[in-house]
Structures are given as structure tokens and as C-alpha cells.
Write a protein that holds these residues in place. Structure first.
Motif, short mmCIF file in Angstrom:
data_model
loop_
_atom_site.label_atom_id
_atom_site.label_comp_id
_atom_site.label_asym_id
_atom_site.label_seq_id
_atom_site.Cartn_x
_atom_site.Cartn_y
_atom_site.Cartn_z
N VAL A 1 0.82 -1.20 0.00
CA VAL A 1 0.00 0.00 0.00
C VAL A 1 0.86 1.25 0.00
O VAL A 1 0.57 2.22 -0.72
CB VAL A 1 -0.94 0.01 1.23
N LYS A 2 1.92 1.24 0.80
CA LYS A 2 2.73 2.44 0.98
C LYS A 2 4.10 2.04 1.50
O LYS A 2 4.26 1.01 2.16
CB LYS A 2 2.05 3.38 1.99
N GLU A 3 5.11 2.87 1.24
CA GLU A 3 6.43 2.65 1.82
C GLU A 3 7.01 3.99 2.26
O GLU A 3 6.76 5.04 1.64
CB GLU A 3 7.36 1.95 0.83
N TYR A 4 7.74 3.94 3.36
CA TYR A 4 8.38 5.14 3.91
C TYR A 4 9.86 4.84 4.12
O TYR A 4 10.21 3.77 4.62
CB TYR A 4 7.76 5.51 5.26
N TYR A 5 10.72 5.79 3.77
CA TYR A 5 12.16 5.65 4.00
C TYR A 5 12.58 6.65 5.06
O TYR A 5 12.27 7.84 4.98
CB TYR A 5 12.94 5.87 2.71
N GLY A 6 13.28 6.17 6.10
CA GLY A 6 13.73 7.02 7.19
C GLY A 6 14.29 6.16 8.31
O GLY A 6 14.76 5.04 8.09
N ILE A 7 14.21 6.68 9.54
CA ILE A 7 14.65 5.93 10.72
C ILE A 7 13.68 6.23 11.86
O ILE A 7 12.93 7.21 11.82
CB ILE A 7 16.08 6.30 11.16
N GLY A 8 13.71 5.38 12.90
CA GLY A 8 12.92 5.63 14.10
C GLY A 8 11.42 5.60 13.90
O GLY A 8 10.68 6.40 14.46
N PHE A 9 10.92 4.64 13.11
CA PHE A 9 9.49 4.58 12.83
C PHE A 9 8.69 4.29 14.10
O PHE A 9 9.01 3.38 14.86
CB PHE A 9 9.21 3.50 11.79
N ALA A 10 7.64 5.09 14.33
CA ALA A 10 6.80 4.92 15.51
C ALA A 10 5.35 5.27 15.17
O ALA A 10 5.09 6.32 14.59
CB ALA A 10 7.29 5.81 16.65
N TRP A 11 4.42 4.37 15.53
CA TRP A 11 3.00 4.62 15.29
C TRP A 11 2.38 5.28 16.51
O TRP A 11 2.81 5.08 17.64
CB TRP A 11 2.27 3.31 15.03
N ASP A 12 1.32 6.05 16.26
CA ASP A 12 0.55 6.55 17.40
C ASP A 12 -0.25 5.39 17.98
O ASP A 12 -0.25 4.28 17.45
CB ASP A 12 -0.34 7.73 16.98
#
Length: 279
Positions: free
Chosen positions: A152-163
Motif C-alpha cells: 500500500v505504501k512505503e516510507y524511507y527514514g529511521i525511528g518509525f513509531a506509530w501513534d
């Protein structure tokens, strides 16, 4: 005479029970290989998922028989499906196992750049999060639809955190580790930038989110890397409003919010600090 008979009978029962216990224990332990199913067999947990001999087991029942190389199995919240990573060089994918029918479906991990897998998680009964490592300064997080069997979607970065409701994902986007570039690093909420560093600092760890949209992260001065700052604020109107920004010479582990305090987990254990006392 009656008392003597009772004592003899009781002694015999105890001896027989001990003998049966030894035999049962012996037979029980013989059914397990060292370091394999012994602990799980002794202490079974409802809904436990394991991989043994490259096959998935649910509550000790063998659920798969194929030769796919499997890892990172996770059980859906409703305990009807298992998602797992299939590491076939020519066909990397996520397997979706239906526990009732033992049917397996796959989501192909196409056009996704990563070097190693960090893990999987179910966000709800239909959405899966796939988390992987790209390079020393970059990770990727993909949203996968377990019903439609597609990314569905992809994100590139660091420190992924959901609410807390798993509705919004927060993460930091650093500068590439292999390029000597000047510029501001960013914190995102989904696809929107909600914070930028100054030109002379970078994001060390974080962000960390509370149920009430409190947010915290560590930054460091790129000209004095030993100088770390702890940033604590709030997400308001799609921006981070910093309430506290202090030099931090203590541990910089993973952080959680508890009432009016923060807990920091590091190699030395868990330490708690009242937010009002942080100066």
C-alpha cells in the motif's frame, strides 16, 4: 492395626506416584531435542507461533510443509492468520498463512530496496507492517494489505513509531551517511514534515510518541558530536512544538511516556525522569 494399614497404604501411594512421575517425566523429556521444543512443551502458551525445521507451528501443531525459507512469524490480532518473511533471493515475499485451512498466500516485495529484514507486525487484522534495513542511515517501512495481497505504501527514514491508534506513523529522515552534505534533517508525520533541525545538528534517535501526542527525540551537534540534546514537545497543528530542549549527558535509549514522566531503556536498565524536573 487400622492406623498401621493406613500408613502402609499412604506410603505405597506416594512411592507409586513418584515412580509414575519419573517415568512420565522421562518419556516427556525424551520427546524433545535439547534447545528446541523443551521449554515450549513444558510451558505451552495459547496462540504461540514458532518455526522448527523451517516449518511454522501453531500451539505445537505443524501448519506448513513447503520448502520456503521462513522467518519473523507473527500472529494476527484475531489469531486467524500468520504473516512471515520468505527469503528467496529470486522471490522475496511475505507469506500469509490461514490457520484454519492452512492455505498460504503471498505478497511479493517488489521494487523495495533493503539489505536485511528487521521484523514484521500486524497493525490490525488486515494491515501488516514490514520493517527493513537499507544502509547505516536509512531504513524502510512498508504497509502491506493482507487481504488484497499488495503493498500500500512505503516510507524511507529511521525511528518509525506509530501513534496509539495505528493511524499515523512518525519517523525521521537523516542526511545520507555517505555524503558530506549540509542541510536540515526532518521528522515526518506520514508524508508531511512536522519538524526540521538547524543546519548544524542531526537527529540521533527517535521520535518517540505518547498516547496524547507528546513527542521526544535526541539531537546532536554535528560540530561537537559529544553534545546531545533531549527534545520534548507536543504535536500540534501538524507541527512539533518543543517545550523542553536540554543538554543530555545521560543514557539515550528508547523512550516511553508515563503520566508526567519519561522512561528511558538502555543497557544499564530502565530509568525514569519526571518531565518537570528535566532542565
Amino acid at each position: 492395626m487400622k492406623r498401621k494399614t493406613t500408613v502402609i497404604f499412604t506410603t505405597v501411594v506416594i512411592l507409586v506416584s513418584v515412580a509414575i512421575g519419573i517415568l512420565v517425566k522421562g518419556d516427556f523429556l525424551n520427546g524433545f531435542k535439547e534447545g528446541e521444543k523443551y521449554v515450549k512443551g513444558m510451558f505451552p502458551q495459547e496462540g504461540s507461533i514458532t518455526i522448527q525445521d523451517n516449518q511454522i507451528y501453531f500451539n505445537d501443531e505443524k501448519m506448513t510443509t513447503d520448502s520456503d525459507k521462513k522467518s519473523f512469524p507473527v500472529l494476527s490480532p484475531d489469531k486467524t492468520r500468520v504473516a512471515y518473511y520468505i527469503s528467496d533471493i529470486n522471490n522475496e515475499s511475505i507469506g500469509i498463512l490461514e490457520l484454519k485451512t492452512k492455505e498460504i498466500k503471498k505478497i511479493r516485495l517488489e521494487n523495495i530496496t533493503f539489505s536485511s529484514v528487521n521484523g514484521l507486525e500486524w497493525l490490525n487484522n488486515s494491515m501488516i507492517g514490514f520493517y527493513a534495513h537499507v544502509n547505516p542511515s536509512l531504513d524502510v517501512y512498508c504497509l502491506l494489505d493482507a487481504n488484497k495481497l499488495q503493498k500500500v505504501k512505503e516510507y524511507y527514514g529511521i525511528g518509525f513509531a506509530w501513534d496509539s491508534r495505528k493511524e499515523n506513523i512518525y519517523y525521521a529522515l537523516p542526511k545520507p551517511h555517505f555524503l558530506n552534505l549540509k542541510g536540515r534533517e526532518k521528522i515526518y508525520k506520514n508524508d508531511q514534515v512536522i519538524f526540521e533541525t538547524s543546519d548544524s545538528e542531526s537527529i540521533l534517535k527517535g521520535p518517540y510518541i505518547s498516547e496524547n501526542n507528546d513527542i521526544a527525540f535526541y539531537t546532536k551537534d554535528i560540530n561537537a558530536e559529544d553534545e546531545v540534546k533531549l527534545n520534548i514537545g507536543k504535536v500540534k497543528d501538524e507541527k512539533i512544538v518543543i517545550n523542553k530542549r536540554v543538554k543530555w549527558d545521560k543514557e539515550t535509549g528508547a523512550m516511553t511516556f508515563t503520566d508526567n514522566s519519561i522512561q528511558i531503556r538502555s543497557d544499564s536498565g530502565i530509568k525514569e525522569y519526571k518531565i518537570d524536573d528535566i532542565k
